[in-house]
Design a protein around this motif. Structure first.
Motif, short mmCIF file in Angstrom:
data_model
loop_
_atom_site.label_atom_id
_atom_site.label_comp_id
_atom_site.label_asym_id
_atom_site.label_seq_id
_atom_site.Cartn_x
_atom_site.Cartn_y
_atom_site.Cartn_z
N SER A 172 -28.55 13.30 104.77
CA SER A 172 -27.57 14.66 103.78
C SER A 172 -26.27 13.58 104.05
CB SER A 172 -27.05 15.18 104.30
OG SER A 172 -28.30 15.86 104.82
N VAL A 173 -25.31 13.08 104.96
CA VAL A 173 -23.65 12.33 105.21
C VAL A 173 -23.81 11.64 104.56
CG1 VAL A 173 -22.88 10.67 107.29
CG2 VAL A 173 -24.00 12.94 107.91
N ALA A 174 -24.66 10.69 104.04
CA ALA A 174 -24.35 10.18 103.28
C ALA A 174 -24.01 10.06 101.87
CB ALA A 174 -25.98 8.40 102.76
N THR A 175 -24.44 11.29 101.10
CA THR A 175 -24.05 11.74 100.21
C THR A 175 -22.95 13.13 100.47
OG1 THR A 175 -26.76 13.34 100.76
CG2 THR A 175 -26.31 12.27 98.38
N HIS A 176 -23.17 13.43 101.11
CA HIS A 176 -22.12 13.98 101.47
C HIS A 176 -20.71 13.53 101.69
CE1 HIS A 176 -24.12 17.38 101.62
NE2 HIS A 176 -24.52 17.24 103.00
N SER A 177 -20.71 12.00 102.08
CA SER A 177 -19.46 11.13 102.29
C SER A 177 -19.38 10.67 101.05
CB SER A 177 -19.90 10.08 103.54
OG SER A 177 -20.70 8.94 103.05
N ARG A 178 -20.09 10.27 100.40
CA ARG A 178 -19.89 9.81 99.39
C ARG A 178 -18.76 10.85 98.31
NH1 ARG A 178 -18.39 5.14 99.04
NH2 ARG A 178 -18.98 4.61 96.34
N TYR A 179 -19.40 11.87 98.08
CA TYR A 179 -18.69 12.56 97.29
C TYR A 179 -17.36 13.12 97.89
CZ TYR A 179 -23.15 13.70 93.91
OH TYR A 179 -23.65 13.46 93.15
N THR A 180 -17.35 13.80 98.97
CA THR A 180 -16.18 13.55 99.71
C THR A 180 -14.85 12.80 98.97
OG1 THR A 180 -17.21 14.95 101.34
CG2 THR A 180 -14.84 14.47 101.45
N ARG A 181 -15.72 11.89 99.50
CA ARG A 181 -14.98 10.22 99.06
C ARG A 181 -13.57 10.58 97.67
NH1 ARG A 181 -14.96 5.10 98.10
NH2 ARG A 181 -13.43 3.92 98.78
N SER A 182 -14.81 10.15 97.25
CA SER A 182 -15.07 10.74 95.52
C SER A 182 -14.04 11.18 95.15
CB SER A 182 -15.59 9.83 94.39
OG SER A 182 -16.35 11.19 94.31
N SER A 183 -14.36 12.53 95.63
CA SER A 183 -13.20 14.13 95.23
C SER A 183 -11.67 14.11 96.08
CB SER A 183 -13.97 15.25 95.57
OG SER A 183 -13.42 16.73 95.60
N MET A 184 -12.09 12.98 97.22
CA MET A 184 -10.72 13.11 98.05
C MET A 184 -10.19 12.34 96.73
SD MET A 184 -9.41 14.55 99.97
CE MET A 184 -8.68 14.12 101.36
N LEU A 185 -10.50 11.16 96.19
CA LEU A 185 -10.07 9.56 95.82
C LEU A 185 -9.51 10.93 94.68
CD1 LEU A 185 -11.39 6.33 96.22
CD2 LEU A 185 -9.28 7.78 96.94
N GLU A 186 -10.20 11.47 93.75
CA GLU A 186 -9.64 11.93 92.76
C GLU A 186 -8.21 12.82 92.14
OE1 GLU A 186 -12.13 13.62 89.27
OE2 GLU A 186 -11.67 12.05 89.68
N THR A 187 -8.28 13.78 94.14
CA THR A 187 -7.51 14.71 93.76
C THR A 187 -6.21 14.07 94.45
OG1 THR A 187 -7.97 15.21 96.36
CG2 THR A 187 -8.75 17.10 94.44
N LEU A 188 -5.96 12.90 95.34
CA LEU A 188 -4.75 12.26 96.37
C LEU A 188 -4.63 11.69 95.26
CD1 LEU A 188 -6.66 10.36 99.31
CD2 LEU A 188 -4.51 12.19 98.78
N ASN A 189 -4.88 11.11 94.26
CA ASN A 189 -4.32 10.40 92.34
C ASN A 189 -3.54 11.61 91.75
OD1 ASN A 189 -4.55 8.51 92.42
ND2 ASN A 189 -6.49 8.12 91.55
N GLN A 190 -4.23 13.20 92.21
CA GLN A 190 -2.93 14.10 91.33
C GLN A 190 -1.89 13.93 91.30
OE1 GLN A 190 -4.86 15.86 88.75
NE2 GLN A 190 -6.46 14.94 89.55
N ASP A 191 -0.98 14.73 90.04
CA ASP A 191 0.29 15.09 90.02
C ASP A 191 1.12 15.84 91.52
OD1 ASP A 191 1.05 13.13 88.49
OD2 ASP A 191 0.71 14.69 86.47
#
Lengths: 332, 538
Positions: B417-436
């Motif tokens: 589960s850590v594997a999936t959670h960390s991947r999703y959190t990473r991509s979700s964070m990257l997406e928000t970090l890119n927001q205006d």
């Protein structure tokens, strides 16, 4: 600037406007640096861009090479069906045991308890597992794309029925429904198993495709196609789906890795591949008690599963980056 | 695989952090939320009903329930066949049998549950209660661990994108979700249980092991903290020195066989945790939050001293839970008392600190009993079963026994589960970090902590809740294998035995538990959505 570059992450050159964006993308990407890199002054189609991005992803590229080697070796070494392979030993014959059967030059993967050549056995298991995984991937992609596209395009009661049906499949744990179906189809050989597994693993793809189609059907080129009287089926197949190809390909890749883990798990539990067929899961299940005395009987099939699943996942990740470059460009 | 598109939410581009007047918004528009939730429950019930028909039919058609009897040479074979046919109503049509099952389940609403009987006539309701308890124990623990570790790893890798740390975690994540669970379980049994049990008989680390562990710790810490080359070297060297000195000291004290933590340990670790929580949630400049956290720690330790006689001698689970609730309430109250201008923040900080302090207290009690536990059970980590048979110890020793039994399956489930959670959190964070709005926050001059915790992370949480909810239900299904390999008598065993005997009652009980868990978790996710995202509370 990044918005313009990424406005059509998965567009194809079916629509003129999208090719234009593709050209823009390169122009803008090169525009930032003082001296354009060699090769970047050329313009590429969306498809070429995707291929270039994929080949720049080193992990995905190496994964593709490794997977290619595994596939070629698995199918050529012991041959397929009546066609003989280059490996001299047969997986059905029991040979004289050398020592306790540990790996030697003659038997690189060792021998099992009865003296069978373990390399040949593992290759046979790999063949079956690969066939099942790819068949499941293809079937689930076809079913998922069809259901998702119909639901997303027609909306209304078609969508309600199809999406509730998807929910019904989602609410049952995948392993459980697969085990029940696997037990039913166990007698029908591996293709029967692949068919039933494909019929339960399409759900996430259907939801993804539906989401994609929901946004695509509102686009101008669909309106234009409708205005000139194009039929619904043609709009779906020629205008909508080609634009959703990124989501579909990535998801199809990942469904292959799901399928290989699902099949081996089922076979391990005894609800999957039935003897005389074999798969990597049945091999592990058969020899897991031998772990302390003959560890190689346990290591090889597991490592094969791990290698295949890992390669497929890496390829999927590379494809995702290639089709949707938004995520790996946060700091430019 | 990608869950971010599951719920079409119309995101506007001008979203700025989160409004703090959440209460006002939900009070005036409370009605639609309730309606929305009721509608969701209704739809879920229909879906469950449909799925139960499917599952029931598939199960009874999956084989021949009389196979073992048909093949037996028992003289009273025919009588047995007739008896089983009668008990399982094999002569009836599938819808009659299904209706029978459904009306039994429907009885649950009127207080007389009946989930049918197994092929051997055992009451399934009883079996299910035991099985569900043991499975939920397994799943809940690993889910909680996986959320904390996975989300933390995801954020760190997103912040340090393309660092050595990011690549390491990414590769490990791919490795873990490509791992065949049943295969990894055997490896874990060998290396984490059998070898550890051999080692604990001596309980001393070899010097070179200590050096390697120290190097690893130094490498990881510098990769996470980052900075200039000089700062990295200093970080790595400090971590290396600290870890090696501590491990050598542990060797000298024979700590692994006779560990102690003590009040001092509780105080130091909890205080450090309090400072860290403050730094993350409120920032160290917010002195009130810091004092609230430290007060909580001190109050917690004093409370531990006062209640120690109760805790050491045979407490009950109920007492522990009661004390925990009191601890949380008191620490939140401490936060409110210190609060000031940012009362909510202080309450959150001291609440989290209170939970950590409570965990530390329990850890201290467990650690103190480790050596007597080793005396009772010389090979502590078991590979099979959920409890050691005939284990007679005191409360904390029994707790340790349960802990060591649950350890391996939990590690396994958590890793995946850590594997999936960390991947999703990473991509979700990257997406928000890119927001205006993140760029806006940065350009306003907010500290990096505020940008990441308040603006990026809270928005990134929205897709993560979906994944966590889906994952919980999937974990119960996936636990079939974990339970099988570790010999747990849980829902997985119920399902497998039922399926092998073509016996619908236990299979349907399994389905009922997983299905209801899935529906409940999705509902929780919806509520969490409404709490996280004001746009959904329309």
């Amino acid at each position: 600037m990044s918005d313009i570059r990424n406005s059509n992450p998965d567009g194809q050159d079916f629509e003129p406007q999208i090719s234009a964006t593709g050209t823009d993308a390169v122009g803008l990407a090169a525009g930032g640096s003082a001296a354009p890199l060699p090769g970047e002054d050329k313009s590429y189609s969306q498809g070429q861009l995707v291929v270039r991005r994929f080949f720049r992803h080193r992990g995905a590229l190496s994964a593709m090479i490794v997977l290619g080697i595994v596939i070629v070796v698995a199918f050529t070494s012991i041959g397929v069906g009546p066609i003989p392979g280059w490996w001299p030993k047969d997986y059905t014959l029991q040979y004289d045991k050398i020592g306790d059967g540990a790996p030697t030059w003659e038997y690189p993967f060792g021998q099992d308890t009865g003296g069978k050549d373990y390399f040949a056995l593992v290759m046979r298991g790999t063949q079956f597992s690969l066939i099942i995984a790819f068949a499941v991937g293809i079937i689930s992609t076809l079913v998922g794309t069809l259901i998702g596209a119909l639901a997303g395009f027609y909306r209304g009661w078609v969508e309600s029925i199809l999406m509730r049906m998807t929910d019904v499949f989602i609410v049952i744990p995948l392993l459980a429904v697969a085990a029940v179906l696997g037990r039913m189809a166990g007698g029908n050989g591996i293709l029967g198993l692949a068919l039933v597994l494909g019929l339960v693993t399409w759900t996430s793809l259907a939801r993804l495709v539906r989401g994609e189609v929901l946004s695509l059907r509102e686009r101008d080129f669909v309106l234009a196609a409708q205005a000139v009287g194009t039929g619904a089926w043609r709009i779906i197949t020629r205008h909508v789906l080609p634009n959703a190809v990124g989501v579909i390909i990535v998801s199809a890749t990942l469904s292959i890795s799901t399928a290989i883990l699902l099949e081996t798990s089922l076979s391990f539990l005894g609800f999957g591949v039935q003897p005389p067929d074999t798969s990597l899961g049945t091999l592990i299940s058969e020899y897991q008690a031998a772990f302390t005395t003959r560890p190689w009987l346990f290591w090889w099939p597991g490592l094969m599963i791990l290698t295949i699943a890992l390669c497929v996942n890496f390829i999927g990740d590379g494809l995702r980056d290639a089709f949707d470059p938004r995520q790996n460009r946060s700091k430019d | 695989m990608d869950g971010s598109n599951f719920r079409p939410v119309s995101y506007s581009d001008t979203l700025i952090a989160f409004p703090s007047r959440r209460r006002a918004a939900s009070a005036s528009k409370g009605q639609p939320v309730l309606k929305f939730i009721l509608r969701r429950i209704g739809a879920s019930a229909l879906v469950l009903l449909g799925a139960s028909v499917l599952m029931f039919v598939l199960t009874i058609k999956s084989g021949d329930p009389l196979q073992d009897l048909n093949e037996s040479n028992d003289p009273n074979r025919d009588a047995l066949i007739a008896e089983r046919t009668e008990r399982m109503r094999l002569d009836d049509t599938w819808y009659e049998r299904y209706w029978d099952w459904l009306s039994g389940v429907g009885g649950c609403f009127t207080g007389s549950c009946d989930l049918g009987v197994t092929v051997n006539g055992i009451d399934v309701l009883n079996l299910t209660q035991q099985a569900a308890a043991s499975t939920l124990r397994l799943i809940t623990l690993s889910t909680l661990l996986a959320i904390v570790v996975g989300v933390a790893l995801g954020i760190l890798t997103a912040i340090r994108q393309y660092s050595g740390f990011d690549y390491t975690v990414t590769f490990s994540a791919f490795l873990f979700f490509s791992l065949p669970v049943f295969w990894a379980a055997t490896l874990l049994k060998e290396y984490a249980a059998i070898q550890y049990n051999n080692w604990i008989a001596v309980g001393q680390y070899a010097p070179w092991t200590i050096v390697i562990v120290g190097l690893l710790a130094g490498f990881l810490l510098q990769a996470v903290l980052g900075g200039s080359a000089r700062r990295r070297i200093v970080t790595a060297a400090t971590a290396f020195a600290f870890v090696t000195v501590v491990l050598f000291a542990f060797n000298a004290l024979d700590w692994w066989r006779d560990p102690m933590f003590g009040i001092g340990g509780v105080l130091v670790v909890s205080a450090a945790a309090g400072v860290l929580v403050t730094a993350l949630v409120a920032g160290l400049r917010n002195r009130r939050a810091l004092y609230a956290a430290l007060t909580t720690v001190v109050v917690g330790v004093i409370a531990y001293l006062v209640t120690a006689p109760l805790l050491v001698n045979e407490p009950s689970w109920l007492l522990l839970i009661g004390l925990f609730v009191i601890a949380v309430v008191v620490s939140v109250a401490v936060g409110a008392a210190w609060g000031g201008y940012a009362r909510k923040q202080s309450m959150l900080v001291s609440g989290i600190t209170g939970v950590i302090t409570s965990i530390m207290v329990v850890a201290d009690l467990l650690i103190a009993h480790w050596s007597s536990f080793l005396g009772l059970k010389s090979r502590p980590i078991s590979t099979i079963g959920s409890q050691t048979p005939n284990f007679n110890g005191e409360f904390w020793e029994r707790a340790l026994d349960m802990g060591t039994q649950i350890l391996l399956p939990t590690i396994l489930l958590t890793l995946v589960s850590v594997a999936t959670h960390s991947r999703y959190t990473r991509s979700s964070m990257l997406e928000t970090l890119n927001q205006d709005y993140v760029r806006t926050a940065r350009s306003k001059g907010l500290s990096e902590r505020e940008v990441i915790v308040k603006h990026a992370f809270r928005n990134a949480l929205i897709p993560i809740t979906t994944i966590v909810a889906f994952d919980f239900a999937a974990l119960i299904g996936g636990a079939i294998i974990t339970e099988q390999v570790f010999g747990w008598k849980g829902m997985g065993a119920l399902f497998q035995d039922g399926l092998r005997a073509v016996d619908p009652a236990p299979v349907m009980a399994f389905f009922l538990v997983t299905g209801i868990a899935a529906v409940l978790m999705n509902l929780l996710a919806d509520i969490a959505y409404a709490a996280l995202d004001p746009r959904i509370r329309r």
